[in-house]
Design a protein around this motif. Structure first.
Motif, mmCIF file in Angstrom:
data_model
loop_
_atom_site.group_PDB
_atom_site.id
_atom_site.type_symbol
_atom_site.label_atom_id
_atom_site.label_comp_id
_atom_site.label_asym_id
_atom_site.label_seq_id
_atom_site.Cartn_x
_atom_site.Cartn_y
_atom_site.Cartn_z
ATOM 1 N N SER A 82 43.891 28.474 -95.848
ATOM 2 C CA SER A 82 45.138 28.351 -96.581
ATOM 3 C C SER A 82 45.838 27.045 -96.202
ATOM 4 N N ASP A 83 45.140 26.242 -95.396
ATOM 5 C CA ASP A 83 45.716 24.981 -94.941
ATOM 6 C C ASP A 83 45.668 23.898 -96.003
ATOM 7 N N GLY A 84 44.705 24.032 -96.892
ATOM 8 C CA GLY A 84 44.453 22.924 -97.800
ATOM 9 C C GLY A 84 45.295 22.972 -99.053
ATOM 10 N N ILE A 85 44.652 22.677 -100.160
ATOM 11 C CA ILE A 85 45.359 22.600 -101.427
ATOM 12 C C ILE A 85 44.582 23.460 -102.411
ATOM 13 N N LYS A 86 45.288 24.247 -103.185
ATOM 14 C CA LYS A 86 44.593 24.968 -104.251
ATOM 15 C C LYS A 86 45.529 25.152 -105.431
ATOM 16 N N GLU A 87 44.912 25.386 -106.594
ATOM 17 C CA GLU A 87 45.724 25.513 -107.783
ATOM 18 C C GLU A 87 46.571 26.774 -107.699
ATOM 19 N N LYS B 106 41.202 19.642 -121.200
ATOM 20 C CA LYS B 106 39.948 20.033 -120.546
ATOM 21 C C LYS B 106 38.790 19.447 -121.311
ATOM 22 N N LYS B 107 37.881 18.881 -120.535
ATOM 23 C CA LYS B 107 36.697 18.277 -121.106
ATOM 24 C C LYS B 107 35.527 19.014 -120.491
ATOM 25 N N PRO C 130 23.035 16.264 -100.405
ATOM 26 C CA PRO C 130 22.083 15.261 -99.903
ATOM 27 C C PRO C 130 21.997 15.203 -98.382
ATOM 28 N N LEU C 131 23.079 15.558 -97.698
ATOM 29 C CA LEU C 131 23.047 15.483 -96.242
ATOM 30 C C LEU C 131 22.405 16.714 -95.625
ATOM 31 N N GLY C 132 22.080 17.700 -96.446
ATOM 32 C CA GLY C 132 21.372 18.856 -95.908
ATOM 33 C C GLY C 132 22.178 20.121 -95.856
ATOM 34 N N GLN D 255 16.140 29.812 -97.849
ATOM 35 C CA GLN D 255 16.238 28.659 -96.957
ATOM 36 C C GLN D 255 14.898 28.035 -96.708
ATOM 37 N N GLN E 17 28.304 27.299 -107.768
ATOM 38 C CA GLN E 17 29.034 26.718 -108.882
ATOM 39 C C GLN E 17 28.854 27.643 -110.067
#
Lengths: 202, 459
Positions: A80-85, A137-138, A57-59, A202, A65
């Protein structure tokens, strides 16, 4: 009626086709701004990948996906700073066959009687449960949602082998005929054989 | 024998430093907007605080756009403190952008661009967005630090719901924020996947033990149900400037390389204004006009002032608060003299709040508050002496002496600052007046003395 409206949406969209690497790749730009990309095997006409992208929505542009096929998670190496499974977790992916929708969940080293798979018609989704509370899982079946078809518990089955749980849902005949029709339409599109195509994204 | 020195590993928990205005917690007004003599770190300046309170109500209302307020007064009379007080009482949700007048002069950006960016940073848009969050109870958290103390840490976090369990790999930043939030096994947390923001919801009921020592504010919550990863609609506030940046970035893979955005095209801004207005009409978004505070506003030049005149007319403009300590002076960029160094046509649009010098009693009170803030104990006589110094030199100088005197006191192993400690630092550090006096006496022996005085004569 409803079955036709979805194929009409696809027919109205701007399509770009490309044959590459033994796959027929199609890019749809839908009238509402969403983008859809599909890849079919040239020989068997099976759907290998289907993914969506839409504008936030913000553009800004969101990442793809994946609905069908494997998630190529190459973005993870950038931050690699964040979080991942962790890679030892179950991996959920959808891989269809000609006659049924199929989901494969790898890395599930539990016996078959742990799992239970059921349909919840009120939520329009399928739920996978484990009695040892390790996996849950759903998920919905977007194909049925798009064509507004009811979910049927008897069409659902599952097997477990090689640490993989395979859940299958038999495609109803409305979906089968829709896919046939779409495939005919796509084969009429003449795609560029090789190289870049400039698609209006675009 | 050479012992290798292992650097001590210190995790940044929360570093709080004491700034010049960190004792200000609000404007110190009661519900009827009547100022209390001493409250929320504010002392005296009753009339100007009351005026600021009225402005604050106007900002909170959010209906009036493009009003401007000038806080004028002598140095050290609490102009910035009043602005900070307004910022504190507005709360986190209302955008408050503070900048000094000299910040807009940059070689990379034109002055008006810097000002429009500041304007747009001060306008918030509350909008619903769907984000992916992870919500679960912490089963185990394991962080491996490298033996040398430097290098990257690796970690694993196991989260569960009533139905499932998942192991996550943690990166450096995530480890830091987890240890900053002091997350432990048994906590129920949510992690925003896109931003990496962690919030603690409380402790799980299953971990509640009878004899555990718990803070009074510890909350017990149920372990979440269903899937760990959920899509949730969250309402958050972004500034117009942030939306500008998202939309002006080069699309595609080039976006990876373009770090700074530089100037934003006016077409992009117009598009976004139109879009935001559309959202507002559809009820998707809410506009929160915030506050832009420009300190030392006399540093702006003529072009900036005429830009301000124009920018205040827009209905998407924030409430502008400016502060200056100048009297009648030259407007920068012209040869005209004007009150506060601001052109008359802009002054005409302003509401002016004046601050007046503090009385002795007020000075004493402020010094007391600062002593508490800086954790220094002062004896009664020392306090009186310091107040005298504050009255005769300046309040800022007296405040500077607090922590230095505190140090001197600690070095002689005292617990309470005595008059001797104050005397000592008073002799060690010159105030402005004594320094000027010294200059006058020994001017001849300073470097560049001759050229300086020649230049002085011509001006």
């Amino acid at each position: 009626m409803a079955v036709h409206s979805w194929i009409d949406v696809l027919k109205l969209s701007k399509k770009t086709a490309l044959v590459h690497d033994g796959k027929r790749k199609i890019h749809y730009l839908l009238t509402d701004g969403r983008e859809l990309a599909e890849e079919y095997d040239l020989k068997t006409d099976e759907l290998i990948v289907r993914k969506w992208r839409h504008k936030s929505p913000l553009g800004g542009q969101s990442s793809w996906q994946v609905e069908v096929g494997e998630t190529l998670d190459f973005t993870a190496s950038f931050d690699s700073d964040g979080i991942k499974e962790s890679s030892s977790n179950p991996v959920f992916m959808r891989k269809d066959t000609k006659s049924s929708f199929q989901w494969r969940i790898r890395n599930l080293p539990y016996p078959k009687d742990v799992f239970s798979v059921s349909v919840v018609p009120s939520d329009r989704c399928v739920i996978i449960k484990t009695s040892n509370k390790k996996y849950y899982k759903k998920f919905s079946i977007p194909d049925l949602d798009r064509s507004q078809l009811p979910l049927d518990g008897s069409a659902l089955s599952f097997t477990h082998a090689n640490n993989t749980l395979i859940v299958s849902y038999k495609k109803p005949k409305e979906i089968l005929s829709l896919e046939q029709e779409l495939l005919k339409e796509l084969k009429k599109l003449k795609g560029t054989a090789e190289g870049d195509v400039d698609c209006k994204t675009q | 024998m050479a012992t290798t020195k292992v650097p001590e590993v210190r995790d940044i928990t929360r570093i709080e430093r004491i700034g010049a205005h960190s004792h200000i917690r609000g404007l110190g007004l009661d519900d009827a907007l009547e100022p209390r003599q001493v409250s929320q770190g504010m002392v005296g300046q009753l009339a100007s605080r009351r005026a600021a309170g009225v402005i604050l109500e106007m900002i909170k209302d959010g209906h009036i756009a493009g009003r401007a307020v000038l806080i004028a007064g002598q140095p050290g009379t609490g102009k910035t403190a009043i602005a900070m007080g307004i910022a504190q009482s507005l709360g986190l949700d209302t955008p408050f952008t503070a900048l000094a007048g000299s910040e807009i002069f940059s070689l990379e950006m034109s002055k008006t661009e810097a000002l429009s960016q500041a304007f747009r940073k001060a306008i918030g848009v509350r909008i619903k967005e769907e984000t992916e969050i992870i919500e679960g109870e912490v089963v185990e958290i394991q962080i491996d630090r490298p033996a040398t103390g430097t290098g990257s840490k690796v970690g694993k976090l196991t989260l569960k719901t009533t139905e499932m369990e998942t192991i996550y790999d943690l990166g450096n930043k995530m480890i830091d924020s987890l240890s900053k939030e002091k997350v432990q096994a048994g906590d129920v947390i949510t992690i925003d996947k896109a931003t990496g923001k962690i919030s603690k919801l409380g402790r799980s009921f299953t971990r509640a033990r009878d004899y555990d020592a718990m803070g009074a504010q510890t909350q017990f919550v149920q372990c979440p149900e269903g899937e760990l990863q959920k899509r949730k609609e969250v309402v958050h506030t972004v500034s117009l400037h942030e939306i500008d940046v998202i939309n002006s970035r080069t699309q595609g893979f080039l976006a990876l390389f373009s770090g700074d955005t530089g100037e934003i095209k006016s077409e992009v801004r117009e598009q976004i204004n139109a879009k935001v207005c559309e959202w507002r009409e559809e009820g998707k978004a809410e506009i929160i006009p915030g506050v832009l505070f420009i300190d030392e506003v006399h540093m702006l030049d003529m072009e900036c002032f005429s830009f301000l005149n124009r920018a205040l007319e827009s209905d998407l403009s924030p409430v502008l608060i400016m502060a200056t300590n100048r009297g009648i002076t030259r407007i920068r960029g012209t040869n005209y003299q004007s009150p506060h160094g601001i052109p008359i046509d802009l002054l005409d649009r302003l509401l002016i709040i004046a601050t007046s010098p503090y009385t002795e009693k007020e000075t004493k009170q402020i010094l007391k508050i600062r002593c508490e803030e800086e954790d220094v104990e002062l004896s009664e006589e020392a306090h009186t002496v310091l107040t005298r110094i504050g009255m005769e030199t300046s309040l800022r100088y007296a405040i500077q002496l607090i922590s230095t005197a505190g140090l001197v006191c600690r070095k002689r192993k005292g617990t309470e600052v005595q008059v001797e400690d104050i005397k000592r630092v008073y002799s060690l550090f010159l105030d402005e007046a004594r320094s000027s006096q010294y200059m006058k006496e020994y001017q001849d022996s300073f470097l560049f003395n001759e050229t300086q005085s020649a230049a002085m004569d011509t001006s």
